[in-house]
Design a protein around this motif. Structure first.
Motif, short mmCIF file in Angstrom:
data_model
loop_
_atom_site.label_atom_id
_atom_site.label_comp_id
_atom_site.label_asym_id
_atom_site.label_seq_id
_atom_site.Cartn_x
_atom_site.Cartn_y
_atom_site.Cartn_z
N HIS A 107 -10.90 -3.98 12.41
CA HIS A 107 -10.97 -5.00 13.45
C HIS A 107 -10.03 -6.17 13.15
CE1 HIS A 107 -14.09 -3.13 15.79
NE2 HIS A 107 -14.81 -2.93 14.69
N GLU A 108 -9.87 -6.49 11.88
CA GLU A 108 -8.91 -7.55 11.52
C GLU A 108 -7.48 -7.14 11.88
OE1 GLU A 108 -7.05 -9.57 7.49
OE2 GLU A 108 -9.03 -8.62 7.40
N LEU A 109 -7.14 -5.88 11.61
CA LEU A 109 -5.81 -5.39 11.94
C LEU A 109 -5.61 -5.32 13.45
CD1 LEU A 109 -5.49 -2.57 9.25
CD2 LEU A 109 -4.26 -4.75 9.30
N LEU A 110 -6.65 -4.95 14.19
CA LEU A 110 -6.55 -4.92 15.65
C LEU A 110 -6.33 -6.33 16.21
CD1 LEU A 110 -9.34 -2.33 16.55
CD2 LEU A 110 -6.86 -1.98 16.61
N ASP A 111 -6.96 -7.31 15.60
CA ASP A 111 -6.75 -8.71 16.03
C ASP A 111 -5.29 -9.12 15.81
OD1 ASP A 111 -9.37 -8.99 16.81
OD2 ASP A 111 -10.03 -9.92 14.92
N ARG A 112 -4.73 -8.69 14.70
CA ARG A 112 -3.33 -9.03 14.42
C ARG A 112 -2.38 -8.31 15.38
NH1 ARG A 112 -2.53 -8.15 8.12
NH2 ARG A 112 -0.43 -8.85 8.67
N GLU B 220 -7.02 4.68 7.92
CA GLU B 220 -8.19 4.51 8.79
C GLU B 220 -7.81 3.93 10.14
OE1 GLU B 220 -11.31 5.61 7.98
OE2 GLU B 220 -10.19 6.46 6.32
N LEU B 221 -6.85 3.01 10.17
CA LEU B 221 -6.37 2.48 11.44
C LEU B 221 -5.71 3.58 12.25
CD1 LEU B 221 -5.79 0.09 13.35
CD2 LEU B 221 -3.66 -0.29 12.06
N PHE B 222 -4.95 4.43 11.58
CA PHE B 222 -4.30 5.55 12.27
C PHE B 222 -5.33 6.45 12.93
CE2 PHE B 222 -2.58 9.83 12.49
CZ PHE B 222 -1.34 9.61 13.08
N ARG B 223 -6.38 6.81 12.20
CA ARG B 223 -7.41 7.68 12.74
C ARG B 223 -8.20 7.00 13.85
NH1 ARG B 223 -11.19 8.56 8.60
NH2 ARG B 223 -12.23 9.94 10.06
N PHE B 224 -8.32 5.68 13.79
CA PHE B 224 -8.99 4.94 14.84
C PHE B 224 -8.19 5.02 16.15
CE2 PHE B 224 -9.59 1.05 17.33
CZ PHE B 224 -10.97 0.99 17.43
N GLU C 192 4.47 -1.58 8.27
CA GLU C 192 5.31 -2.12 7.20
C GLU C 192 6.06 -3.38 7.63
OE1 GLU C 192 6.19 2.08 4.84
OE2 GLU C 192 7.77 1.19 6.09
N ALA C 193 6.61 -3.38 8.85
CA ALA C 193 7.48 -4.48 9.26
C ALA C 193 6.73 -5.64 9.91
CB ALA C 193 8.55 -3.96 10.21
N PHE C 194 5.62 -5.37 10.58
CA PHE C 194 4.94 -6.42 11.33
C PHE C 194 3.58 -6.81 10.75
CE2 PHE C 194 7.99 -4.70 14.32
CZ PHE C 194 8.49 -5.83 14.93
N LEU C 195 2.86 -5.83 10.20
CA LEU C 195 1.56 -6.16 9.59
C LEU C 195 1.69 -6.43 8.10
CD1 LEU C 195 -0.75 -3.56 11.41
CD2 LEU C 195 -0.29 -5.94 12.04
#
Length: 230
Positions: A218-223, A132-136, A122-125
């Motif tokens: 993968h986009e979120l991981l890059d961020r 799905e990111l959580f489960r990853f 919420e605050a940074f992304l």
């Protein structure tokens, strides 16, 4: 009608053939509550527990049995000290529904991981908590092992192996000492959480199931990687 999950002492026969009481079995798993009104008032004054005008709760001081079908669930005072907020978010309620676990199956540090992940999203992304990111990143770990799960704290949350390299670094909160007697009842608002049922959690395929790799993860991981560099 209320049903109770009795807190019984396990019995075994002595050498003279008489039944003697031993420690509670793991299937029972509960200890009498030591959570008083003053304990909960302290949580309120610290801004960790809302007033009963917001959500109903009640102490369970002295109770040695767990009641089912009351429209309530059981939580522990250290949950609030580690990040639980009421009313529960749709994301958190969805996780419990997906994993088929109840409040009392969780460890206090479960809430540390959840609150940090939600704040990151919420605050940074700038997004809603991403399932799905959580489960990853995370999986559920049976406590103490896969074959013998505890009724209370039978499901812990852990980063998947190697994921500390792509996630934000933080230290785990210190172990909570003697937290299991500090339980209370809270209202199951709109019945969004699983109702109280006896017994330990059931380990399911979903506990360790990984999401399908996709470009959004993968986009979120890059961020997140950019945040780590900063």
């Amino acid at each position: 009608m209320k049903r109770s999950v009795n807190f019984r002492m396990a019995r075994k026969k002595s050498s003279k053939g008489k039944a003697v009481e031993t420690e509670p079995t793991r299937e029972e798993g509960w200890v009498p509550s030591k959570c008083s009104d003053s304990d909960l008032e302290t949580l309120i004054s610290d801004g960790l527990l809302p007033e009963t005008s917001v959500i109903q709760w009640r102490p369970a001081l002295g109770e040695d049995r767990l009641y089912e079908n009351t429209g309530e669930i059981v939580a522990f005072a250290p949950y609030f000290e580690r990040g639980l907020g009421l009313p529960c978010s749709a994301f958190f309620s969805g996780l419990l529904s997906y994993y088929k676990i109840q409040f009392h199956h969780l460890t206090p540090n479960f809430f540390v991981h959840i609150s940090i992940f939600v704040h990151l999203c919420e605050a940074f992304l700038g997004i809603e908590p991403h399932f799905e990111l959580f489960r990853f990143l995370f999986h559920l770990k049976p406590q103490p092992d896969s074959y013998d799960l505890d009724v209370v704290d039978g499901a812990d949350l852990q980063l998947r192996q190697g994921k500390e390299k792509v996630y934000i670094p933080y230290k785990h909160s210190s172990k909570v000492i003697e937290w299991k007697p500090k339980w209370l009842y809270i209202e199951n608002q709109w019945e969004t959480l699983l109702a109280i049922t006896p017994g330990p959690p059931t380990r399911r395929h979903e506990w360790n199931k990984k999401p399908v790799n996709n470009s959004q993860i993968h986009e979120l991981l890059d961020r997140i990687a950019e945040l780590r560099q900063r």
